[in-house]
Design an enzyme around this catalytic site. Structure first.
Site, short mmCIF file in Angstrom:
data_model
loop_
_atom_site.label_atom_id
_atom_site.label_comp_id
_atom_site.label_asym_id
_atom_site.label_seq_id
_atom_site.Cartn_x
_atom_site.Cartn_y
_atom_site.Cartn_z
N GLU A 153 36.07 47.84 51.76
CA GLU A 153 37.39 47.20 51.62
C GLU A 153 38.46 48.18 51.12
O GLU A 153 39.07 47.98 50.05
CB GLU A 153 37.29 45.98 50.70
CG GLU A 153 36.42 44.89 51.27
CD GLU A 153 36.26 43.68 50.36
OE1 GLU A 153 35.81 42.63 50.83
OE2 GLU A 153 36.60 43.80 49.15
N GLU A 312 31.65 39.83 56.17
CA GLU A 312 31.54 39.06 54.93
C GLU A 312 32.35 37.77 55.04
O GLU A 312 33.47 37.79 55.53
CB GLU A 312 32.10 39.84 53.72
CG GLU A 312 31.28 40.98 53.20
CD GLU A 312 31.91 41.57 51.94
OE1 GLU A 312 32.59 40.83 51.20
OE2 GLU A 312 31.74 42.77 51.71
#
Length: 673
Positions: A153, A312
């Site tokens: 991320e 995710e």
């Protein structure tokens, strides 16, 4: 060419982040047994494991990871193997405290979280390259390896550092980008407020100043910070390509506008071998399934229309919002399959087993604290079976009806200080226009303003304050060649350096829209204006109005009160074979429906009155067939018309005529022919 699908994965990706280092090895055997029960096909591992892999500088311990990968391979589970460069160990920071990022106000962040990295720091780069090389050399030929997962991320929680290393790097970036300091002065408009530089060595990052700093400098620093993170990704990617040819490399994006605003995903989409995304429902009172659809469409668009992977999301509630409700029964599967409908090649979660310690211990997981005698676990097993039944959709592509233009650089520029109204939010306008298109049952591609738009009958511009001359010419060509364009207010105002285009507003779009804007007239908080139009129809605007002067454009709706009374509020310009619409105020949902209804008529897009509200219908098609996804987010059973008969893949039943979709359910029909 690099591989663009996970190596050795023959079914849709289903699994999650696996962090076995949180558990004794005695739990691992139970984990893989449950993974097989649930139908898990791939897990992500090693993402946060640097401190275990290299407990001291130059001292490596790969034994536990060897045993883990062997165990997963023996049980038929593929591995998305992480490079743990998002979490340097504490020993690294104690040796190199300057690798911790410096905030704009001079505050130095401390160790103890994640992602606290100065991406310009040479010691960090060297250490990241070393651990990546060690992993690649050790696991290049491991049979479980499906793809590489670099870092985690990027941009969250820190994207920019303002230290002296970054200052030196920024100067080099400016020299490469502009060539001369004179060119920087011109681009930044440093004649204003006496900010002129005579050498690159005089330029610093936009650190805290007594009042508003130079907006063009701040915009370039956002570009620099994004490019610097991407440099580090590319460094790791190239090591992995060299040492493990044939294994694709990715990093997990957060494309939802609600979740990351510091990354130019158009650029990142070109840097990865496979686009992957993390998405979490934002509990802000909105229809969360619309935000989900928007994020999935945006991710697919960043992938150039190619299949991507949801790496995710959550089985139920998360833990980092003020209020974290559980998902309703069936919602996990509905959310997962909505991503698949819009291009994902599977559905993975954070994480496999719910943590007992640490900051995310209340974040839901595939195996909850309560174990297998729970609703979540039963739904996980059911979802695994559903995804297995959809394996034939792999490689197919989602079909879109319209395009929405979006540019992260414009978003960055728009959100800098001292704009005409803080109430104008480009993300809000993007959300609102997307929701209006969603409610018309139109599937959306997002596109860069300079991209080829010829495939779309309708293109919507919800908020493009920054627009290059090339983008303006692109939209003009699109309309002249028969396209229908819808543009919202405060678009086309500045160039790539945040300099107002010469002449009247909206500079880059004047000719396209056939009008000029004499002056912006933002409204005070809570104020509204009435707008009257065809057949006496009345709309409401708020936040923003403009003094529009229609040149060749015709007035369709007119301001009925306020400072702009009698002036055009919504215009339509016939340009070549196409049409360009302009709306100079913020319309609510009713107003957007009226506007887009008229524009859809111009674009010859027929209304879908046969589809119920909150029932989305999305198509994927490819060599393996044509698939219709019907997703019912409503509390009532629905019927969806089928253009051809087919087989419903989740139940195995034949379907024809009108497809029954129970409340909260999903149906996927492989159409005959």
């Amino acid at each position: 060419m690099p591989e663009t699908t996970p190596k050795g994965l023959t079914r849709l990706a289903f699994g999650g982040d696996y962090n076995p280092e949180q558990w004794p090895e005695s739990v691992w055997q139970e984990d893989v047994r449950l993974m097989r029960e649930a139908g898990v096909t791939m897990v992500s591992a090693g993402i946060f494991s640097w401190a275990l892999l290299e407990p001291a500088r130059g001292a490596y311990d790969f034994g536990w990871l060897d045993r883990l990968l062997d165990l997963l391979h023996d049980n038929g589970i593929r591995v998305d193997l992480g490079t743990p460069t998002v979490v340097p160990p504490v020993w690294f920071y104690r040796e190199h405290p300057e690798a911790l990022p410096l905030a704009a106000d001079g505050t130095r962040y401390e160790f103890g979280s994640r992602g606290a990295i100065c991406h310009s720091n040479a010691d960090y780069r060297a250490a990241a390259a070393d651990i990546t090389t060690r992993l690649a050399e050790r696991y290049a030929d491991h049979p479980a390896l499906a793809m590489w997962h670099v870092h985690n991320e990027y941009g969250v929680p820190v994207s920019a550092c303002y230290c002296d290393s970054c200052a030196a790097h920024f100067r080099r970036w400016l020299a490469t980008t502009y060539g001369t300091v004179e060119a920087v002065n011109e681009a930044w408009g440093t004649a204003f407020w006496g900010q002129r530089y005579t050498g690159f060595d005089q330029i610093n990052p936009p650190r805290t100043t007594p009042t508003v700093g130079n907006p063009a400098q701040a915009l370039d620093y956002k570009r620099f910070a994004d490019a610097t993170m991407r440099e580090n990704f590319v460094m790791e990617r190239d090591i992995l390509h060299r040492l493990t040819p044939g294994v694709p490399v990715t990093t997990n994006f957060m494309t939802a506008l609600s979740q990351c605003d510091s990354v130019d995903y158009w650029a990142w989409g070109r840097a990865v071998d496979i686009v992957t995304n993390d998405h979490y429902l934002i509990t802000d009172g909105r229809r969360t399934h619309v935000n989900l659809a928007m994020a999935a469409d945006l991710t697919r668009s960043v992938a150039g229309g190619a299949p991507w992977i949801l790496l995710e999301h959550s089985t139920s509630g998360v833990n980092w919002q003020p209020r974290n409700p559980a998902k309703a029964p069936g919602q996990m599967a509905r959310n997962s399959l909505a991503h698949v409908a819009r291009g994902s090649e599977g559905a993975m979660f954070f994480q496999w087993r719910q943590s007992r310690r640490g900051a995310e211990k209340f974040h839901s997981a595939m195996v909850p604290h309560g174990g297998t005698d729970t609703r979540v676990w039963r739904e996980v097993v059911e979802l695994g079976a559903s995804l297995d039944s959809l394996s034939t959709i792999r490689g197919t592509r989602t079909r879109a009806d319209v395009a929405v233009l979006w540019d992260w650089h414009s978003w960055w520029a728009q959100t800098l200080d001292w704009r005409p109204s803080e109430d104008h939010d480009p993300r809000e306008r993007a959300d609102a226009f997307y929701e209006a298109l969603y409610d018309r049952h139109l599937t959306v591609d997002f596109a860069h303003p300079e991209a080829d738009l010829s495939a779309y009958p309708l293109v919507v511009v919800p908020a493009l304050y920054l627009m290059t001359e090339a983008a303006g010419n692109n939209l003009r060509e699109y309309a002249e060649n028969g396209g229908t364009l819808v543009v919202s207010y405060f678009s086309g105002i500045v160039d790539e350096h945040d300099a107002v285009h010469e002449g009247a507003y909206p500079g880059a779009l004047r000719d396209v829209l056939g009008l000029t804007v004499e002056e912006f007239s933002p409204l005070l908080k809570g104020d509204t204006v009435r707008i009257t139009g065809p057949d006496g129809a009345e709309l409401t605007g708020d936040v923003w109005t403009e003094f529009v002067v229609p040149g060749e454009a015709e007035t369709v709706w007119t301001y009925a009160d306020g400072l702009t009374t009698g002036r055009p509020a919504v215009t339509r310009h016939k340009l070549g074979a196409g049409t360009a619409w302009y709306v100079s105020t913020r319309l609510d949902a009713h107003g957007l429906e009226a506007l887009l209804g008229r524009a859809a008529e111009d674009a010859r897009i027929a209304p879908r009155a046969d589809l119920p509200h909150d029932v989305e219908v999305v198509r994927r098609a490819g060599e393996s067939g044509d698939y219709l996804f019907a997703i019912n987010h409503s509390p009532s059973d629905a019927k969806v018309p089928l253009e051809a008969p087919g087989t419903e893949l989740l139940t195995g039943e034949r379907a024809a005529g009108r497809l029954e979709v129970p409340a909260g359910a999903v149906r996927v029909v492989r159409l005959d022919g």
